[in-house]
Design an enzyme around this catalytic site. Structure first.
Site, PDB file in Angstrom:
ATOM      1  N   GLN A 135       2.481  -5.889   5.835  1.00 21.72           N
ATOM      2  CA  GLN A 135       2.596  -5.641   4.414  1.00 21.72           C
ATOM      3  C   GLN A 135       3.975  -6.051   3.936  1.00 21.72           C
ATOM      4  O   GLN A 135       4.780  -6.530   4.724  1.00 21.72           O
ATOM      5  CB  GLN A 135       2.333  -4.175   4.101  1.00 21.72           C
ATOM      6  N   GLU A 186      -5.961  -9.027   4.176  1.00 16.50           N
ATOM      7  CA  GLU A 186      -5.204  -8.255   5.167  1.00 16.50           C
ATOM      8  C   GLU A 186      -5.161  -9.048   6.461  1.00 16.50           C
ATOM      9  O   GLU A 186      -6.205  -9.347   7.046  1.00 16.50           O
ATOM     10  CB  GLU A 186      -5.823  -6.872   5.411  1.00 16.50           C
ATOM     11  N   TYR A 236      -6.589  -8.677  12.008  1.00 13.87           N
ATOM     12  CA  TYR A 236      -5.227  -8.446  12.474  1.00 13.87           C
ATOM     13  C   TYR A 236      -4.999  -9.087  13.839  1.00 13.87           C
ATOM     14  O   TYR A 236      -5.939  -9.415  14.565  1.00 13.87           O
ATOM     15  CB  TYR A 236      -4.940  -6.946  12.549  1.00 13.87           C
ATOM     16  N   ASN A 278     -12.519  -1.709  -0.786  1.00 15.19           N
ATOM     17  CA  ASN A 278     -11.747  -2.118   0.387  1.00 15.19           C
ATOM     18  C   ASN A 278     -12.438  -1.624   1.644  1.00 15.19           C
ATOM     19  O   ASN A 278     -12.787  -0.442   1.732  1.00 15.19           O
ATOM     20  CB  ASN A 278     -10.331  -1.532   0.324  1.00 15.19           C
ATOM     21  N   GLU A 279     -12.659  -2.526   2.587  1.00 16.92           N
ATOM     22  CA  GLU A 279     -13.245  -2.164   3.890  1.00 16.92           C
ATOM     23  C   GLU A 279     -14.413  -1.189   3.718  1.00 16.92           C
ATOM     24  O   GLU A 279     -14.417  -0.077   4.258  1.00 16.92           O
ATOM     25  CB  GLU A 279     -12.168  -1.598   4.823  1.00 16.92           C
ATOM     26  N   GLU A 321       0.844  -1.199   0.000  1.00 14.12           N
ATOM     27  CA  GLU A 321       0.000   0.000   0.000  1.00 14.12           C
ATOM     28  C   GLU A 321       0.879   1.249   0.000  1.00 14.12           C
ATOM     29  O   GLU A 321       2.011   1.232   0.495  1.00 14.12           O
ATOM     30  CB  GLU A 321      -0.902   0.000   1.244  1.00 14.12           C
TER      31      GLU A 321
END
Length: 559
Positions: A412, A363, A308, A206-207, A59
């Site tokens: 990432q 992610e 996460y 995204n999200e 990103e």
């Protein structure tokens, strides 16, 4: 990735995964004991572990792109067309299968035309998501495509659904994939690339529950369907097959229910923006809409999932100098993704028992306290042996769910969160997470083999974890590979290995460990956590594999 998490995650932590972690640690055995023997059930082969499970995420965030991948054509740092050569080599060595770009939250504020054409004519913008950094747009579409070709990876493009339009997204795909005499193809050729690019995956936002919207699930599905319908891949190798209206009419006349139209096996796969961790609402709504769709008009091939690992206090868990309790807490927290995957898979199974739709964990990874002296919103953190163990545990979970999980993208790739590589000017260092990915290369496109064994239990205070986590697979080379992770921070473990029908004379491979679980690789000491070769010989027909404390071991069985 979403900056709105900073506002909402404390509440989330109290009500979901972290609360479960603190209040109800799972029990893996009756009492603390060593694991039993491990049996590799070679006669019960499972799904193929899609190599895209080892995908990466890049990103425009901090120094993930600028300084991490792109240094410019005039840089004294060795590069090819502005892309740093040391990073390219490192990523080629772990056979990166696919890279997601340009975000993340950045994707839903990214306008692709800012990043094409002569570099000195591109506009400079402000990255409002990540620290208000200046975005020079010198790394744009053609540079990213060049980068993926240099490392030999496929493309996972996240299009701007949040602040962009359908036409903008459609024009972007045309720029990348159209052929002459289309104007988009001529523009691409004028910018240095005559042949159409390939885009394997297309992320439809995204999200969308957070930085990409926010939208309710129903609002997102309504918007997503139009993007899925109007944004096309024009590359002749990837274009959807022509619709046979005569066959469709026949199906309708006979009352036959169409599940999906004939697919191009090389075609682009569309990924809907799916759930936030354990929230089932997006998965339920998207799958219900998919089941009742007309595939003539829209379709998807995947749903994304974000989850996460952060421990008991989001974004504040120390990345170095942590205690054994903190070590164990993070490992236990990361293992909760198995429960999340199982929950979403069960919802998907209701509507899609044949598993047409993949669950894409695009992610995941540890999100810890930022490195002192850095901009906090650049999300640069140290990467310890604990993070390498976290990577192994997650990969094992994805492999056990390989029938549904067919791509993941760790967050990432360079200099951000649980990164593979860290750079500082001309310096570069490979992290323990990178080393795990290198050890796991034989598992790419390998066939999963179930295991039978008592994992034992590792306890720290009131926390209980499996002492050992393991997977097995038959690699593309025909060999049987084992990965065994000893979570126990203090005690070594000996594992007897049985392979019915196979006479294993030995096992050889690599082990990753260090004197402590919080050891990191630094620019001055880059080899503190690196794999060491190991070999175990069978004695009296029995094979015993010894696992050091806090270690990851990957071996090939020798017949």
């Amino acid at each position: 990735m979403t900056s709105t998490l900073f506002k909402s995650v404390i509440t989330l932590a109290k009500t979901t995964a972290v609360a479960a972690l603190i209040g109800a640690a799972p029990v893996y055995a009756a009492d603390a004991k060593a694991p039993g023997s491990l049996t590799v059930n070679v006669d019960q082969a499972g799904a193929v572990i899609n190599r895209d499970i080892f995908g990466q995420f890049a990103e425009h965030l901090g120094t993930g792109i600028y300084g991490g991948v792109w240094v410019g054509k005039d840089s004294k740092i060795p590069n090819v067309r502005g892309i740093r050569s040391d990073v390219v080599k490192a990523l080629k060595d772990i056979k990166v299968p696919v890279v997601r770009w340009p975000g993340g939250c950045f994707a839903d504020e990214y306008h692709w035309r800012d990043g094409v054409g002569p570099a000195d004519q591109r506009v400079k913008t402000v990255n409002t998501t990540w620290a208000g950094a200046v975005e020079p747009n010198t790394f744009g579409t053609d540079e990213f495509m060049d980068f993926t070709q240099q490392i030999g990876a496929e493309v996972y493009l996240s299009i701007n659904v949040g602040s962009g339009t359908i036409k903008e997204a459609a024009d972007w795909l045309a720029y990348m994939t159209a052929v002459a005499p289309a104007t988009a193809a001529m523009e691409r050729a004028a910018n240095g690339h005559k042949e159409p690019y390939k885009v394997k995956y297309l992320g439809l936002g995204n999200e969308m529950w957070g930085c990409g919207g926010p939208f309710t699930p129903d609002e997102y599905v309504t918007k997503m369907k139009t993007f899925a319908h109007f944004v096309h891949n024009h590359n002749p190798e990837q274009a959807a097959p022509r619709i046979d209206y005569a066959a469709i009419a026949k199906d309708l006349m006979t009352g036959k229910q169409m599940d999906s139209l004939p697919a191009n096996p090389n075609g682009m796969k569309r990924v809907a923006a799916g759930p936030n961790s354990s929230d089932p609402s997006y998965t339920e709504t998207i799958m219900k809409a998919w089941k009742t769709r007309s595939p003539i008009y829209w379709d998807i091939e995947g749903i994304s999932l974000h989850q996460y690992t952060w421990g008991p206090m989001p974004f504040q868990e120390p990345a170095t100098d942590f205690s054994e309790a903190q070590y164990a807490t993070v490992l236990l927290h990361t293992m909760h993704i198995e429960k999340t995957i199982s929950m979403h898979s069960a919802i998907m199974d209701k509507y899609d028992p044949n598993k047409h739709i993949a669950l894409i964990v695009d992610e995941w990874g540890v999100w810890l306290k930022p490195k002192p002296g850095t901009e906090p919103m650049f999300l640069q953190q140290e990467n310890s042996l604990r993070d390498g163990i976290v990577a192994a545990l997650n990969i094992n979970i994805f492999a056990r769910h390989a029938d549904r999980v067919r791509m993941t993208n760790i967050a990432q790739m360079v200099n951000v969160l649980q990164t593979m590589i860290m750079t500082d000017g001309k310096k570069m260092v490979l992290t323990p997470t990178y080393q795990v990915y290198k050890m796991y290369v034989p598992f790419q496109d390998a066939q999963f083999i179930p295991l039978s064994f008592d994992a034992g239990v590792y306890t720290v205070g009131n926390l209980a974890l499996p002492k050992v986590d393991a997977i097995a697979a038959r690699g593309k080379d025909g060999k049987i590979w084992l990965s065994l992770t000893n979570l126990d921070a203090k005690n070594a473990v000996d594992i007897p290995v049985n392979v019915p029908g196979v006479k294993a004379k030995a096992a050889r491979g690599d082990v990753l460990t260090a004197k402590r679980f919080d050891v990191i690789n630094t620019f001055d000491k880059p080899n503190e956590v690196t794999p060491k070769a190991v070999k175990f010989k069978a004695a009296d027909g029995k094979l015993m594999i010894s696992l050091p404390p806090h270690s990851v071991t990957v071996v090939q069985l020798v017949e």
